[in-house]
Write a protein that holds these residues in place. Structure first.
Motif, PDB file in Angstrom:
ATOM      1  N   VAL A 172       0.834  -1.205   0.000  1.00  0.00           N
ATOM      2  CA  VAL A 172       0.000   0.000   0.000  1.00  0.00           C
ATOM      3  C   VAL A 172       0.868   1.254   0.000  1.00  0.00           C
ATOM      4  O   VAL A 172       0.603   2.213  -0.740  1.00  0.00           O
ATOM      5  CB  VAL A 172      -0.948  -0.004   1.219  1.00  0.00           C
ATOM      6  CG1 VAL A 172      -1.568   1.370   1.427  1.00  0.00           C
ATOM      7  CG2 VAL A 172      -2.047  -1.041   1.035  1.00  0.00           C
ATOM      8  N   LEU A 173       1.915   1.264   0.811  1.00  0.00           N
ATOM      9  CA  LEU A 173       2.798   2.427   0.866  1.00  0.00           C
ATOM     10  C   LEU A 173       3.568   2.603  -0.438  1.00  0.00           C
ATOM     11  O   LEU A 173       3.823   3.725  -0.872  1.00  0.00           O
ATOM     12  CB  LEU A 173       3.770   2.291   2.042  1.00  0.00           C
ATOM     13  CG  LEU A 173       3.137   2.403   3.432  1.00  0.00           C
ATOM     14  CD1 LEU A 173       4.168   2.118   4.514  1.00  0.00           C
ATOM     15  CD2 LEU A 173       2.517   3.779   3.640  1.00  0.00           C
ATOM     16  N   ARG A 174       3.919   1.483  -1.060  1.00  0.00           N
ATOM     17  CA  ARG A 174       4.624   1.563  -2.340  1.00  0.00           C
ATOM     18  C   ARG A 174       3.720   2.183  -3.407  1.00  0.00           C
ATOM     19  O   ARG A 174       4.164   3.014  -4.198  1.00  0.00           O
ATOM     20  CB  ARG A 174       5.079   0.164  -2.766  1.00  0.00           C
ATOM     21  CG  ARG A 174       5.971   0.151  -3.997  1.00  0.00           C
ATOM     22  CD  ARG A 174       6.730  -1.155  -4.091  1.00  0.00           C
ATOM     23  NE  ARG A 174       5.868  -2.312  -4.153  1.00  0.00           N
ATOM     24  CZ  ARG A 174       5.811  -3.260  -3.218  1.00  0.00           C
ATOM     25  NH1 ARG A 174       6.552  -3.166  -2.131  1.00  0.00           N
ATOM     26  NH2 ARG A 174       5.006  -4.300  -3.357  1.00  0.00           N
ATOM     27  N   ARG A 175       2.451   1.784  -3.417  1.00  0.00           N
ATOM     28  CA  ARG A 175       1.511   2.381  -4.370  1.00  0.00           C
ATOM     29  C   ARG A 175       1.354   3.871  -4.105  1.00  0.00           C
ATOM     30  O   ARG A 175       1.228   4.674  -5.026  1.00  0.00           O
ATOM     31  CB  ARG A 175       0.145   1.685  -4.279  1.00  0.00           C
ATOM     32  CG  ARG A 175       0.142   0.260  -4.788  1.00  0.00           C
ATOM     33  CD  ARG A 175      -1.268  -0.199  -5.104  1.00  0.00           C
ATOM     34  NE  ARG A 175      -2.147  -0.169  -3.950  1.00  0.00           N
ATOM     35  CZ  ARG A 175      -2.345  -1.199  -3.134  1.00  0.00           C
ATOM     36  NH1 ARG A 175      -1.696  -2.338  -3.333  1.00  0.00           N
ATOM     37  NH2 ARG A 175      -3.182  -1.101  -2.114  1.00  0.00           N
ATOM     38  N   GLY A 176       1.375   4.233  -2.823  1.00  0.00           N
ATOM     39  CA  GLY A 176       1.251   5.643  -2.472  1.00  0.00           C
ATOM     40  C   GLY A 176       2.419   6.459  -2.977  1.00  0.00           C
ATOM     41  O   GLY A 176       2.262   7.598  -3.413  1.00  0.00           O
ATOM     42  N   LYS A 177       3.617   5.880  -2.923  1.00  0.00           N
ATOM     43  CA  LYS A 177       4.798   6.594  -3.416  1.00  0.00           C
ATOM     44  C   LYS A 177       4.717   6.844  -4.913  1.00  0.00           C
ATOM     45  O   LYS A 177       5.256   7.814  -5.429  1.00  0.00           O
ATOM     46  CB  LYS A 177       6.066   5.796  -3.097  1.00  0.00           C
ATOM     47  CG  LYS A 177       6.552   5.950  -1.661  1.00  0.00           C
ATOM     48  CD  LYS A 177       7.933   5.349  -1.508  1.00  0.00           C
ATOM     49  CE  LYS A 177       8.507   5.637  -0.132  1.00  0.00           C
ATOM     50  NZ  LYS A 177       9.893   5.138  -0.001  1.00  0.00           N
ATOM     51  N   LEU A 178       4.035   5.943  -5.611  1.00  0.00           N
ATOM     52  CA  LEU A 178       3.893   6.114  -7.057  1.00  0.00           C
ATOM     53  C   LEU A 178       2.835   7.152  -7.402  1.00  0.00           C
ATOM     54  O   LEU A 178       2.736   7.584  -8.546  1.00  0.00           O
ATOM     55  CB  LEU A 178       3.517   4.770  -7.708  1.00  0.00           C
ATOM     56  CG  LEU A 178       4.622   3.712  -7.722  1.00  0.00           C
ATOM     57  CD1 LEU A 178       4.071   2.380  -8.202  1.00  0.00           C
ATOM     58  CD2 LEU A 178       5.777   4.149  -8.604  1.00  0.00           C
ATOM     59  N   ASN A 179       2.021   7.544  -6.400  1.00  0.00           N
ATOM     60  CA  ASN A 179       0.983   8.563  -6.593  1.00  0.00           C
ATOM     61  C   ASN A 179       0.047   8.239  -7.750  1.00  0.00           C
ATOM     62  O   ASN A 179      -0.429   9.130  -8.458  1.00  0.00           O
ATOM     63  CB  ASN A 179       1.622   9.936  -6.843  1.00  0.00           C
ATOM     64  CG  ASN A 179       2.362  10.449  -5.628  1.00  0.00           C
ATOM     65  OD1 ASN A 179       1.893  10.304  -4.506  1.00  0.00           O
ATOM     66  ND2 ASN A 179       3.525  11.032  -5.848  1.00  0.00           N
ATOM     67  N   GLY A 180      -0.209   6.945  -7.930  1.00  0.00           N
ATOM     68  CA  GLY A 180      -1.125   6.544  -8.985  1.00  0.00           C
ATOM     69  C   GLY A 180      -0.506   6.538 -10.370  1.00  0.00           C
ATOM     70  O   GLY A 180      -1.162   6.188 -11.346  1.00  0.00           O
ATOM     71  N   ASN A 181       0.759   6.948 -10.486  1.00  0.00           N
ATOM     72  CA  ASN A 181       1.411   6.973 -11.789  1.00  0.00           C
ATOM     73  C   ASN A 181       1.929   5.587 -12.151  1.00  0.00           C
ATOM     74  O   ASN A 181       2.370   4.838 -11.289  1.00  0.00           O
ATOM     75  CB  ASN A 181       2.586   7.961 -11.789  1.00  0.00           C
ATOM     76  CG  ASN A 181       2.132   9.382 -11.567  1.00  0.00           C
ATOM     77  OD1 ASN A 181       1.087   9.780 -12.063  1.00  0.00           O
ATOM     78  ND2 ASN A 181       2.910  10.149 -10.819  1.00  0.00           N
ATOM     79  N   GLU A 182       1.895   5.273 -13.423  1.00  0.00           N
ATOM     80  CA  GLU A 182       2.399   3.988 -13.884  1.00  0.00           C
ATOM     81  C   GLU A 182       3.821   4.107 -14.403  1.00  0.00           C
ATOM     82  O   GLU A 182       4.411   3.119 -14.826  1.00  0.00           O
ATOM     83  CB  GLU A 182       1.483   3.423 -14.977  1.00  0.00           C
ATOM     84  CG  GLU A 182       0.095   3.049 -14.466  1.00  0.00           C
ATOM     85  CD  GLU A 182      -0.780   2.453 -15.550  1.00  0.00           C
ATOM     86  OE1 GLU A 182      -0.346   2.455 -16.721  1.00  0.00           O
ATOM     87  OE2 GLU A 182      -1.885   1.994 -15.243  1.00  0.00           O
ATOM     88  N   THR A 183       4.377   5.328 -14.376  1.00  0.00           N
ATOM     89  CA  THR A 183       5.724   5.542 -14.895  1.00  0.00           C
ATOM     90  C   THR A 183       6.598   6.211 -13.850  1.00  0.00           C
ATOM     91  O   THR A 183       6.208   7.208 -13.248  1.00  0.00           O
ATOM     92  CB  THR A 183       5.693   6.422 -16.160  1.00  0.00           C
ATOM     93  OG1 THR A 183       4.856   5.812 -17.138  1.00  0.00           O
ATOM     94  CG2 THR A 183       7.094   6.590 -16.724  1.00  0.00           C
ATOM     95  N   LEU A 184       7.768   5.636 -13.630  1.00  0.00           N
ATOM     96  CA  LEU A 184       8.787   6.230 -12.768  1.00  0.00           C
ATOM     97  C   LEU A 184       9.914   6.729 -13.656  1.00  0.00           C
ATOM     98  O   LEU A 184      10.372   6.009 -14.543  1.00  0.00           O
ATOM     99  CB  LEU A 184       9.343   5.184 -11.796  1.00  0.00           C
ATOM    100  CG  LEU A 184       8.596   4.908 -10.497  1.00  0.00           C
ATOM    101  CD1 LEU A 184       9.297   3.785  -9.747  1.00  0.00           C
ATOM    102  CD2 LEU A 184       8.539   6.145  -9.630  1.00  0.00           C
ATOM    103  N   VAL A 185      10.369   7.955 -13.410  1.00  0.00           N
ATOM    104  CA  VAL A 185      11.441   8.520 -14.225  1.00  0.00           C
ATOM    105  C   VAL A 185      12.554   9.016 -13.320  1.00  0.00           C
ATOM    106  O   VAL A 185      12.302   9.716 -12.329  1.00  0.00           O
ATOM    107  CB  VAL A 185      10.927   9.680 -15.103  1.00  0.00           C
ATOM    108  CG1 VAL A 185      12.078  10.283 -15.908  1.00  0.00           C
ATOM    109  CG2 VAL A 185       9.819   9.204 -16.031  1.00  0.00           C
TER     110      VAL A 185
END
Length: 234
Positions: free
Chosen positions: A125-138
């Motif tokens: 859950v915390l990992r999903r939160g860090k992504l802020n709903g985005n599917e792309t990390l840059v």
């Protein structure tokens, strides 16, 4: 990195459980996993704490009153959209789970709880939160499509093993922060990391990842002597 900065980076969790023994068990387990934990004895105290403070995650026990719990969840999710909520309950019915999710729950667990599973769900859950709903990390020349689990370097896909992918994603999510070897091992292997005799496997994954990122981008991953690794910002 100073201890104060390290403390600021730790995830803060509020735990509200109907059963005092269960609350204590959850509190101690997550605290030992390096989370900053606070406890609320009931929904009223939880509401007061949420009014005064921000939390990365709130664990709510619906066992005492589903109605009050749902009202609190719905109300607080509107006020604290960035906070995640995990519901624990005696009720395992599908309708109860759907109702909780519709009110803003990020996860739902029926009792009896297994603390290791709870911890895994907390991390997810915390990992999903860090992504802020985005599917792309840059990060600089590196781009990760988290949905397809594909890594791009200079817009060209590169082949990574599952462990290398998870390691790179973890480093990017914690960019600019020193991650100890123990913490990385626990992230990659979970509770099985306690069975490892040394960190040779981690050195191998780091070296392989550096090679695949080529000589320019490999410099992003810095070894911090006596501690672990850090993905440098500059």
């Amino acid at each position: 990195m100073s201890s104060e900065a390290e403390q600021d980076d730790l995830m803060k969790i509020l735990i509200t459980a109907y059963d005092n023994a269960l609350q204590t068990s959850i509190f101690n387990y997550l605290k030992n996993e390096a989370y900053v934990c606070e406890a609320a004895l009931n929904f009223q105290e939880a509401s007061e704490k949420l009014y005064c403070y921000e939390y990365d995650l709130v664990i709510l026990d619906f066992s005492s009153s589903k109605e009050i719990g749902l009202n609190l969840l719905s109300e607080q999710k509107k006020k604290h959209a960035s906070s995640a909520f995990i519901i624990i309950s005696d009720n395992s019915s599908l309708s109860e789970k759907i109702t909780a999710f519709d009110c803003g729950a990020d996860d739902y667990m029926a009792k009896p709880l297994h603390l290791q599973e709870l911890h895994s769900r907390v991390k997810a859950v915390l990992r999903r939160g860090k992504l802020n709903g985005n599917e792309t990390l840059v990060f600089k020349k590196i781009k990760i499509d988290t949905f397809a689990r594909v890594v791009y370097l200079d817009n060209k896909a590169i082949s990574l093993t599952r462990r290398e992918y998870e390691l790179l994603q973890y480093l990017i999510l914690n960019r600019g922060r020193v991650l100890t070897k123990e913490r990385i091992a626990e992230y990659l292997w979970g509770d099985d990391s306690d069975l490892l005799d040394n960190f040779n496997f981690l050195y191998v994954h780091i070296n392989n990842l550096r090679k695949k990122l080529n000589w320019q981008s490999s410099g992003y991953i810095k070894s911090i002597y006596g501690m672990g690794y850090m993905l440098v910002q500059d």
